[in-house]
Motif scaffolding. Structure first.
Motif, PDB file in Angstrom:
ATOM      1  N   ILE A  94       0.888  -1.240  -0.113  1.00  0.00           N
ATOM      2  CA  ILE A  94       0.070   0.048  -0.092  1.00  0.00           C
ATOM      3  C   ILE A  94       0.914   1.246   0.005  1.00  0.00           C
ATOM      4  O   ILE A  94       0.701   2.145  -0.760  1.00  0.00           O
ATOM      5  CB  ILE A  94      -0.918   0.080   1.181  1.00  0.00           C
ATOM      6  N   PHE A  95       1.749   1.299   0.794  1.00  0.00           N
ATOM      7  CA  PHE A  95       2.549   2.628   1.079  1.00  0.00           C
ATOM      8  C   PHE A  95       3.608   2.760  -0.237  1.00  0.00           C
ATOM      9  O   PHE A  95       3.997   3.720  -0.655  1.00  0.00           O
ATOM     10  CB  PHE A  95       3.468   2.470   2.463  1.00  0.00           C
ATOM     11  N   LYS A  96       4.081   1.630  -0.663  1.00  0.00           N
ATOM     12  CA  LYS A  96       4.723   1.675  -1.870  1.00  0.00           C
ATOM     13  C   LYS A  96       3.766   2.241  -3.158  1.00  0.00           C
ATOM     14  O   LYS A  96       4.574   3.174  -3.772  1.00  0.00           O
ATOM     15  CB  LYS A  96       5.434   0.106  -2.244  1.00  0.00           C
TER      16      LYS A  96
ATOM     17  N   LEU B 209       1.391   4.285  -2.954  1.00  0.00           N
ATOM     18  CA  LEU B 209       1.349   5.834  -2.454  1.00  0.00           C
ATOM     19  C   LEU B 209       2.582   6.572  -2.602  1.00  0.00           C
ATOM     20  O   LEU B 209       2.556   7.754  -2.274  1.00  0.00           O
ATOM     21  CB  LEU B 209       0.620   5.909  -1.043  1.00  0.00           C
ATOM     22  N   SER B 210       3.716   5.727  -2.688  1.00  0.00           N
ATOM     23  CA  SER B 210       4.968   6.558  -2.629  1.00  0.00           C
ATOM     24  C   SER B 210       5.483   7.300  -3.870  1.00  0.00           C
ATOM     25  O   SER B 210       6.168   8.271  -3.800  1.00  0.00           O
ATOM     26  CB  SER B 210       6.158   5.672  -2.308  1.00  0.00           C
ATOM     27  N   ASN B 211       4.700   7.040  -4.890  1.00  0.00           N
ATOM     28  CA  ASN B 211       4.864   7.701  -6.370  1.00  0.00           C
ATOM     29  C   ASN B 211       4.007   9.012  -6.004  1.00  0.00           C
ATOM     30  O   ASN B 211       2.662   8.668  -5.781  1.00  0.00           O
ATOM     31  CB  ASN B 211       4.469   6.848  -7.479  1.00  0.00           C
ATOM     32  N   PRO B 212       4.547  10.034  -6.524  1.00  0.00           N
ATOM     33  CA  PRO B 212       3.722  11.398  -6.394  1.00  0.00           C
ATOM     34  C   PRO B 212       2.671  11.353  -7.312  1.00  0.00           C
ATOM     35  O   PRO B 212       1.523  12.188  -6.933  1.00  0.00           O
ATOM     36  CB  PRO B 212       4.741  12.476  -6.850  1.00  0.00           C
ATOM     37  N   ASN B 213       2.661  10.791  -8.613  1.00  0.00           N
ATOM     38  CA  ASN B 213       1.442  10.897  -9.277  1.00  0.00           C
ATOM     39  C   ASN B 213       0.225   9.880  -8.887  1.00  0.00           C
ATOM     40  O   ASN B 213      -0.813  10.231  -8.978  1.00  0.00           O
ATOM     41  CB  ASN B 213       1.662  10.543 -10.962  1.00  0.00           C
ATOM     42  N   ARG B 214       0.839   8.717  -8.326  1.00  0.00           N
ATOM     43  CA  ARG B 214      -0.318   7.804  -7.689  1.00  0.00           C
ATOM     44  C   ARG B 214      -0.844   8.466  -6.451  1.00  0.00           C
ATOM     45  O   ARG B 214      -2.149   8.318  -6.437  1.00  0.00           O
ATOM     46  CB  ARG B 214       0.300   6.675  -7.366  1.00  0.00           C
ATOM     47  N   LEU B 215       0.037   8.988  -5.993  1.00  0.00           N
ATOM     48  CA  LEU B 215      -0.727   9.669  -4.593  1.00  0.00           C
ATOM     49  C   LEU B 215      -1.640  10.703  -4.940  1.00  0.00           C
ATOM     50  O   LEU B 215      -2.747  11.026  -3.998  1.00  0.00           O
ATOM     51  CB  LEU B 215       0.386  10.210  -3.293  1.00  0.00           C
ATOM     52  N   LYS B 216      -1.250  11.609  -5.820  1.00  0.00           N
ATOM     53  CA  LYS B 216      -2.053  12.793  -6.262  1.00  0.00           C
ATOM     54  C   LYS B 216      -3.427  11.932  -6.832  1.00  0.00           C
ATOM     55  O   LYS B 216      -4.475  12.632  -6.687  1.00  0.00           O
ATOM     56  CB  LYS B 216      -1.452  13.468  -7.354  1.00  0.00           C
ATOM     57  N   LEU B 217      -3.305  11.020  -7.838  1.00  0.00           N
ATOM     58  CA  LEU B 217      -4.389  10.349  -8.359  1.00  0.00           C
ATOM     59  C   LEU B 217      -5.305   9.657  -7.137  1.00  0.00           C
ATOM     60  O   LEU B 217      -6.618   9.947  -7.255  1.00  0.00           O
ATOM     61  CB  LEU B 217      -3.941   9.190  -9.325  1.00  0.00           C
ATOM     62  N   TYR B 218      -4.906   9.045  -6.216  1.00  0.00           N
ATOM     63  CA  TYR B 218      -5.573   8.491  -5.116  1.00  0.00           C
ATOM     64  C   TYR B 218      -6.319   9.741  -4.432  1.00  0.00           C
ATOM     65  O   TYR B 218      -7.476   9.533  -4.043  1.00  0.00           O
ATOM     66  CB  TYR B 218      -4.800   7.795  -4.242  1.00  0.00           C
ATOM     67  N   HIS B 219      -5.663  10.889  -4.286  1.00  0.00           N
ATOM     68  CA  HIS B 219      -6.095  11.807  -3.394  1.00  0.00           C
ATOM     69  C   HIS B 219      -7.462  12.525  -4.462  1.00  0.00           C
ATOM     70  O   HIS B 219      -8.593  12.859  -3.830  1.00  0.00           O
ATOM     71  CB  HIS B 219      -5.243  13.046  -3.287  1.00  0.00           C
ATOM     72  N   GLU B 220      -7.386  12.432  -5.715  1.00  0.00           N
ATOM     73  CA  GLU B 220      -8.601  13.004  -6.449  1.00  0.00           C
ATOM     74  C   GLU B 220      -9.575  12.238  -6.487  1.00  0.00           C
ATOM     75  O   GLU B 220     -10.589  12.368  -6.401  1.00  0.00           O
ATOM     76  CB  GLU B 220      -8.023  13.168  -8.046  1.00  0.00           C
ATOM     77  N   ILE B 221      -9.300  10.649  -6.755  1.00  0.00           N
ATOM     78  CA  ILE B 221     -10.207   9.797  -6.493  1.00  0.00           C
ATOM     79  C   ILE B 221     -11.123   9.886  -5.057  1.00  0.00           C
ATOM     80  O   ILE B 221     -12.207   9.812  -4.994  1.00  0.00           O
ATOM     81  CB  ILE B 221      -9.870   8.414  -6.816  1.00  0.00           C
TER      82      ILE B 221
ATOM     83  N   HIS C  79      -0.843   3.636 -13.272  1.00  0.00           N
ATOM     84  CA  HIS C  79      -0.890   4.042 -11.820  1.00  0.00           C
ATOM     85  C   HIS C  79      -2.345   3.544 -11.232  1.00  0.00           C
ATOM     86  O   HIS C  79      -2.208   3.036 -10.138  1.00  0.00           O
ATOM     87  CB  HIS C  79      -0.978   5.556 -11.886  1.00  0.00           C
ATOM     88  N   LEU C  80      -3.465   3.483 -12.098  1.00  0.00           N
ATOM     89  CA  LEU C  80      -4.689   2.978 -11.607  1.00  0.00           C
ATOM     90  C   LEU C  80      -4.245   1.614 -11.163  1.00  0.00           C
ATOM     91  O   LEU C  80      -4.705   0.815 -10.239  1.00  0.00           O
ATOM     92  CB  LEU C  80      -5.816   3.152 -12.767  1.00  0.00           C
ATOM     93  N   LYS C  81      -3.490   0.750 -12.202  1.00  0.00           N
ATOM     94  CA  LYS C  81      -3.564  -0.626 -11.919  1.00  0.00           C
ATOM     95  C   LYS C  81      -2.581  -0.820 -10.652  1.00  0.00           C
ATOM     96  O   LYS C  81      -2.758  -1.946  -9.906  1.00  0.00           O
ATOM     97  CB  LYS C  81      -2.681  -1.231 -13.044  1.00  0.00           C
ATOM     98  N   GLU C  82      -1.774  -0.029 -10.453  1.00  0.00           N
ATOM     99  CA  GLU C  82      -0.909  -0.221  -9.182  1.00  0.00           C
ATOM    100  C   GLU C  82      -1.774   0.222  -7.913  1.00  0.00           C
ATOM    101  O   GLU C  82      -1.633  -0.488  -6.906  1.00  0.00           O
ATOM    102  CB  GLU C  82       0.256   0.834  -9.187  1.00  0.00           C
ATOM    103  N   LEU C  83      -2.804   0.967  -7.875  1.00  0.00           N
ATOM    104  CA  LEU C  83      -3.622   1.392  -6.946  1.00  0.00           C
ATOM    105  C   LEU C  83      -4.578   0.244  -6.742  1.00  0.00           C
ATOM    106  O   LEU C  83      -4.882  -0.179  -5.323  1.00  0.00           O
ATOM    107  CB  LEU C  83      -4.304   2.749  -7.338  1.00  0.00           C
ATOM    108  N   VAL C  84      -4.865  -0.465  -7.928  1.00  0.00           N
ATOM    109  CA  VAL C  84      -6.007  -1.513  -7.614  1.00  0.00           C
ATOM    110  C   VAL C  84      -4.945  -2.540  -7.207  1.00  0.00           C
ATOM    111  O   VAL C  84      -5.638  -3.341  -6.222  1.00  0.00           O
ATOM    112  CB  VAL C  84      -6.461  -1.947  -9.180  1.00  0.00           C
ATOM    113  N   ASN C  85      -3.933  -3.009  -7.512  1.00  0.00           N
ATOM    114  CA  ASN C  85      -3.159  -4.239  -7.058  1.00  0.00           C
ATOM    115  C   ASN C  85      -2.853  -3.983  -5.442  1.00  0.00           C
ATOM    116  O   ASN C  85      -2.607  -5.049  -4.814  1.00  0.00           O
ATOM    117  CB  ASN C  85      -1.837  -4.419  -7.716  1.00  0.00           C
ATOM    118  N   ALA C  86      -2.742  -2.828  -4.988  1.00  0.00           N
ATOM    119  CA  ALA C  86      -2.751  -2.440  -3.589  1.00  0.00           C
ATOM    120  C   ALA C  86      -3.821  -2.527  -2.782  1.00  0.00           C
ATOM    121  O   ALA C  86      -3.796  -2.192  -1.579  1.00  0.00           O
ATOM    122  CB  ALA C  86      -1.732  -1.032  -3.449  1.00  0.00           C
ATOM    123  N   ASP C  87      -4.917  -2.787  -3.560  1.00  0.00           N
ATOM    124  CA  ASP C  87      -6.121  -2.855  -2.822  1.00  0.00           C
ATOM    125  C   ASP C  87      -6.590  -1.313  -2.393  1.00  0.00           C
ATOM    126  O   ASP C  87      -7.698  -1.462  -1.520  1.00  0.00           O
ATOM    127  CB  ASP C  87      -6.194  -3.907  -1.701  1.00  0.00           C
TER     128      ASP C  87
END
Length: 94
Positions: free
Chosen positions: A9-11, A13-25, A56-64
């Motif tokens: 999970i934290f890995k 979210l450690s990518n700035p674009n993924r963190l921003k994407l997660y925040h926007e979602i 990035h979406l795939k990584e967020l899905v894989n991290a549940d």
């Protein structure tokens, strides 16, 4: 929660674009939980291509962290509330 899952999970979210994407979602998730938020609307805020957004979406899905659903050509995303609550509780207890 096991440490291996937390690391994933934290890995993610450690990518700035993924963190921003997660925040926007998550921001859109509050208003549109029943329907989910349209990924194309969120991706307009990023200066990166569609294949990178997809990765990035795939990584967020894989991290549940999120779930996605395709409705025709539209992709919607939702926050996984269970994972969100686990992380929130973990951070509040430390």
């Amino acid at each position: 929660m096991e440490s291996r899952k937390l690391t994933k999970i934290f890995k993610a979210l450690s990518n700035p674009n993924r963190l921003k994407l997660y925040h926007e979602i998550s921001k859109k998730n509050e208003a549109f939980f029943e329907t989910g938020c349209f990924v194309y609307k969120i991706s307009e805020k990023f200066n990166i291509g569609a294949p990178t957004i997809s990765h990035h979406l795939k990584e967020l899905v894989n991290a549940d962290l999120i779930t996605t659903q395709r409705n025709g050509k539209q992709l919607t995303a939702r926050i996984n509330k269970n994972t969100f609550n686990i992380i929130k509780d973990l951070l509040n207890n430390n």
